[in-house]
Design a protein around this motif. Structure first.
Motif, short mmCIF file in Angstrom:
data_model
loop_
_atom_site.label_atom_id
_atom_site.label_comp_id
_atom_site.label_asym_id
_atom_site.label_seq_id
_atom_site.Cartn_x
_atom_site.Cartn_y
_atom_site.Cartn_z
N GLU A 1 0.93 -1.37 -0.11
CA GLU A 1 -0.02 -0.29 0.04
C GLU A 1 1.02 1.42 0.17
O GLU A 1 0.53 2.19 -0.48
N LYS A 2 2.15 1.14 0.28
CA LYS A 2 2.86 2.53 0.33
C LYS A 2 2.94 2.74 -1.07
O LYS A 2 3.22 3.97 -0.84
N THR A 3 3.05 1.87 -2.29
CA THR A 3 3.25 2.93 -3.21
C THR A 3 2.14 3.33 -3.95
O THR A 3 1.97 4.18 -4.48
N ALA A 4 0.55 3.47 -3.12
CA ALA A 4 -0.50 4.42 -2.88
C ALA A 4 0.31 5.36 -2.24
O ALA A 4 -0.05 6.84 -2.63
N VAL A 5 0.52 5.46 -0.98
CA VAL A 5 0.68 6.44 -0.10
C VAL A 5 1.09 7.33 -0.28
O VAL A 5 1.01 8.35 0.00
N THR A 6 2.99 6.90 -0.48
CA THR A 6 3.50 7.51 -0.24
C THR A 6 3.87 9.28 -1.44
O THR A 6 3.64 10.36 -1.01
N PRO A 7 2.89 8.65 -2.62
CA PRO A 7 2.95 10.22 -3.50
C PRO A 7 1.52 10.49 -3.19
O PRO A 7 1.62 11.97 -3.19
N SER A 8 0.34 10.28 -2.21
CA SER A 8 0.06 10.79 -2.12
C SER A 8 -0.06 11.30 -0.85
O SER A 8 -0.09 12.72 -0.78
N ILE A 9 0.58 11.34 0.33
CA ILE A 9 1.07 12.33 1.35
C ILE A 9 1.89 13.48 0.24
O ILE A 9 1.96 14.27 1.12
N ILE A 10 3.22 13.16 -0.57
CA ILE A 10 4.06 13.96 -1.70
C ILE A 10 2.92 15.25 -1.74
O ILE A 10 2.67 16.39 -1.37
N ILE A 11 1.75 14.60 -2.59
CA ILE A 11 0.85 15.63 -3.65
C ILE A 11 0.34 16.37 -2.14
O ILE A 11 -0.62 17.43 -2.55
N GLY A 12 -0.53 15.59 -1.19
CA GLY A 12 -0.85 16.21 -0.11
C GLY A 12 -0.33 17.78 0.74
O GLY A 12 -0.69 18.82 1.20
N LEU A 13 0.71 17.06 1.20
CA LEU A 13 1.72 18.67 1.77
C LEU A 13 2.57 19.66 0.83
O LEU A 13 2.16 20.60 0.99
N VAL A 14 2.56 19.27 -0.72
CA VAL A 14 2.74 20.59 -1.67
C VAL A 14 1.05 20.84 -1.91
O VAL A 14 1.32 22.39 -1.65
N ALA A 15 0.14 20.32 -1.41
CA ALA A 15 -1.29 20.93 -1.22
C ALA A 15 -2.00 22.29 -0.68
O ALA A 15 -1.83 23.11 -0.58
N GLY A 16 -1.32 21.42 1.00
CA GLY A 16 -1.12 22.08 1.65
C GLY A 16 -0.57 23.75 2.01
O GLY A 16 -0.99 24.78 2.13
N LEU A 17 0.83 23.08 1.90
CA LEU A 17 1.84 24.70 1.43
C LEU A 17 1.69 25.80 0.36
O LEU A 17 1.30 27.02 0.42
N LEU A 18 1.01 25.24 -0.63
CA LEU A 18 -0.20 25.54 -1.89
C LEU A 18 -1.11 26.95 -1.12
O LEU A 18 -1.14 27.89 -1.55
N SER A 19 -1.85 25.73 -0.74
CA SER A 19 -2.97 27.06 0.37
C SER A 19 -2.19 27.10 1.08
O SER A 19 -3.06 28.86 1.04
N ILE A 20 -1.62 27.33 1.84
CA ILE A 20 -1.37 28.48 2.66
C ILE A 20 -0.19 29.65 1.53
O ILE A 20 -0.53 30.81 3.10
N PHE A 21 0.19 29.05 1.49
CA PHE A 21 0.55 30.38 0.42
C PHE A 21 0.23 31.04 -0.19
O PHE A 21 0.18 32.34 -0.46
N MET A 22 -1.01 30.87 -1.13
CA MET A 22 -1.71 31.46 -1.48
C MET A 22 -3.06 31.73 -0.52
O MET A 22 -3.46 33.19 -0.98
N TYR A 23 -2.74 32.03 1.27
CA TYR A 23 -4.04 32.66 1.80
C TYR A 23 -2.89 33.28 2.44
O TYR A 23 -3.64 34.84 1.96
N PHE A 24 -1.43 33.80 1.83
CA PHE A 24 -0.96 34.82 2.22
C PHE A 24 -0.43 35.81 1.45
O PHE A 24 -1.25 36.49 1.35
N LEU A 25 -1.33 35.27 -0.07
CA LEU A 25 -0.88 36.34 -0.39
C LEU A 25 -2.32 36.63 -0.90
O LEU A 25 -2.19 37.97 -1.46
#
Length: 580
Positions: free
Chosen positions: A284-308
């Motif tokens: 299952e890690k084959t699906a979990v690992t890239p999903s965590i990376i995408i989730g982190l990128v989306a979270g950081l991007l949303s925080i950046f958009m909020y600051f913007l």
């Protein structure tokens, strides 16, 4: 609440929501992709296994009707016949690369075998308890998977009944060792398991899974395994594969072993005909690992958009304050400007009135210039009419009066359109043929060509070329350019006037070439200005080309002048073509 604490809570909530939603969507996508890919791979494995397993089955059918086999079953006490049969079975096994081939009588006793005389020979063993014997002795082609009771080698057994007339007198069995089939499923990162109809693993690319149960067996199933001696004395332990029933984690199982618990994406495919199931387990890690990376990128991007967004709001607020300050300053400046505006208004009105008077003066001069040519022609036609009248040639008199009427209509139309042009009112626009405009203009001016001994060359397309314009005004332009060309060739020894019409998908082009004096290079653009003229003795007022260019530009066209390398001038008119 402290503003910084409040902002921190907002950021945490936004980042968490973005991370969670992106993670869930990505996980479901990757898990579905892995599941679908696993099913495709399982189909390939299943087809390969069936192909390898059943490729020797036809040999068993052929051997079952061999005459020596029938004779051996009829003479089970004849050792010579049995030795011959053993040799036939051995040869067949070697040729086909089968595991073993052996012959049972109707009681299930092995009377001949390809391994006769060797250690672990099947001869003398009774296999009446095996399902493949029971199936064949009933008249059916049998098949069965089991561990060999003597060899302890996994095998798949094919059995065929041997008939003597309507009576079944024995069974021929072909064993295919399936250990080599594991090579088919070895080279993969997935864990692959092949189960029998009871859910027991008997083939796998991981030896730890062999002879383990994937589910609980019923009492009848356990008795069947014992009676058929399918797994001999092997102890069947539980594999411990439990499904996880969560709304976003379908097809996930948890595997327990000595190292702990691991989650896998499970894909299952039944293998038709054989009755087996093939299972793939993907970490299952084959699906979990890239999903965590995408989730982190989306979270950081949303925080950046909020600051913007926050910074943009602050910037707009600052701009609003600055604008308010500027508006106060502008109000004071506007009050002062209004005082000056009243003074400038009168001056501005005077300039507009002056421009109007200049334009009216230009148009008044144009009337004289544009009407001088048809008036001269009318005078000539009147003189001709008097001459023909004195000769009593009334038909020619009537013809000349017709020419005079046409020229009068032309003058009326020119005056009307100059009046419209001067007042800036739109002229009537129609879809007109440029071919006909050129032909009519040349016809009206043919007397001038004859008097001045000018050779006229006309090149027109076979089909009419249409534009949207006013017929009289385009004729006026063409006539003016031809007249200018005739004037410029007065002193020339070679007088040739060339008129050419061409077109493409967008533009129609009229080219008028002469062999006159040409144009001074420094005056090529100046000739289109009002009141510019090169004629002597006040023969012209320089209005014609200025009006001509204005007319062409009204119809989104271009009027340009060039010098010809061989001498003379070239004028080009380009107008948008009409395809309607």
């Amino acid at each position: 609440m402290n503003k910084i604490v409040k902002q921190s809570i907002y950021l945490t909530c936004i980042g968490f929501v973005a991370f969670a939603s992106s993670y869930l969507l990505s996980y479901r996508f990757f898990a579905a992709q892995l599941y679908d890919t696993s099913l495709v791979q399982l189909e390939l494995y299943a087809e390969t296994l069936k192909s390898k397993l059943f490729e020797l089955r036809p040999l068993n059918k052929i051997l079952s009707s061999h005459p020596a086999i029938l004779i051996a079953l009829e003479n089970t006490d004849n050792n010579d016949l049995l030795v011959t049969t053993n040799k036939i079975l051995l040869k067949s096994r070697n040729i086909a690369a089968a595991s073993e081939v052996y012959l049972l009588n109707k009681d299930g006793l092995t009377i001949a075998a390809s391994n006769a005389g060797s250690e672990g020979s099947f001869v003398g063993n009774n296999y009446s308890y095996r399902p493949y014997f029971i199936q064949a002795i009933s008249g059916l082609s049998g098949q069965f998977y089991a561990l060999g009771t003597r060899s302890n080698i996994r095998g798949y057994y094919f059995s065929e009944p041997i008939f003597e007339g309507p009576e079944i007198i024995g069974v021929l069995v072909l064993k295919v060792a399936i250990d080599k089939l594991e090579n088919i499923i070895k080279n993969t990162d997935q864990k692959l398991l092949i189960l029998d109809e009871f859910g027991v693993v008997f083939l796998s690319n991981n030896p730890e899974f062999l002879y383990r149960k994937t589910r609980l067996l019923t009492k009848d199933e356990e008795e069947n395994i014992t009676e058929t001696r399918r797994y001999n004395d092997k102890q069947l332990s539980n594999l411990g594969m439990n499904p996880l029933n969560q709304f976003f984690r379908s097809n996930i199982v948890q595997l327990s072993d000595g190292d702990g618990r691991e989650n896998y994406i499970k894909a299952n495919l039944p293998i038709a005909v054989i009755g087996w199931d093939i299972i793939s387990l993907t970490d299952e890690k084959t699906a979990v690992t890239p999903s965590i990376i995408i989730g982190l990128v989306a979270g950081l991007l949303s925080i950046f958009m909020y600051f913007l967004l926050v910074s943009m709001r602050a910037r707009r607020r600052l701009q609003a304050e600055q604008m308010e300050f500027k508006n106060k300053q502008a109000a004071e400046l506007e009050r002062r400007v209004e005082e000056r505006s009243a003074e400038l208004k009168q001056v501005q009105d005077d300039l507009v009135q002056t421009a109007k008077l200049a334009a009216l003066g230009q148009m008044s001069a144009a009337i004289s210039h544009e009407l001088s040519q048809p008036l001269t022609s009318i005078t000539n036609y009147i003189a001709n009419a008097k001459l023909y009248l004195s000769k009593r040639e009334f038909d020619k008199v009537e013809q000349n009066i017709g020419y005079i009427a046409k020229l009068s209509d032309k003058m009326t139309a020119i005056i009307h359109h100059i009046k419209i042009f001067a007042s800036k009112r739109p002229s009537e626009i129609n879809r007109i043929s440029i071919n006909k405009v050129i032909e009519e203009t040349v016809w009206f001016m043919q007397s001038k060509f004859q008097r001045r001994e000018v050779l006229l060359e006309i090149s027109l397309p076979d089909e009419d070329v249409f534009i949207w314009a006013n017929n009289v005004r385009i004729e006026q332009v063409v006539m003016n350019l031809i007249s200018n060309a005739l004037e410029s060739m007065q002193k020339s020894t070679i007088k040739i006037l060339n008129i050419e019409l061409s077109y493409n998908d967008d533009l129609a082009t009229i080219i008028i070439r002469d062999t006159g004096e040409g144009i001074d290079e420094q005056s090529i653009e100046t000739i289109f200005k009002p009141f510019y003229t090169t004629k002597e003795d006040e023969q012209g007022m320089g209005i014609g080309l200025s009006i001509s260019r204005s007319i062409i530009e009204e119809y989104d066209g271009i009027l340009e002048a060039f010098n010809r390398p061989s001498g003379g001038a070239r004028f080009e008119i380009k107008l948008p073509i009409s395809r309607d």
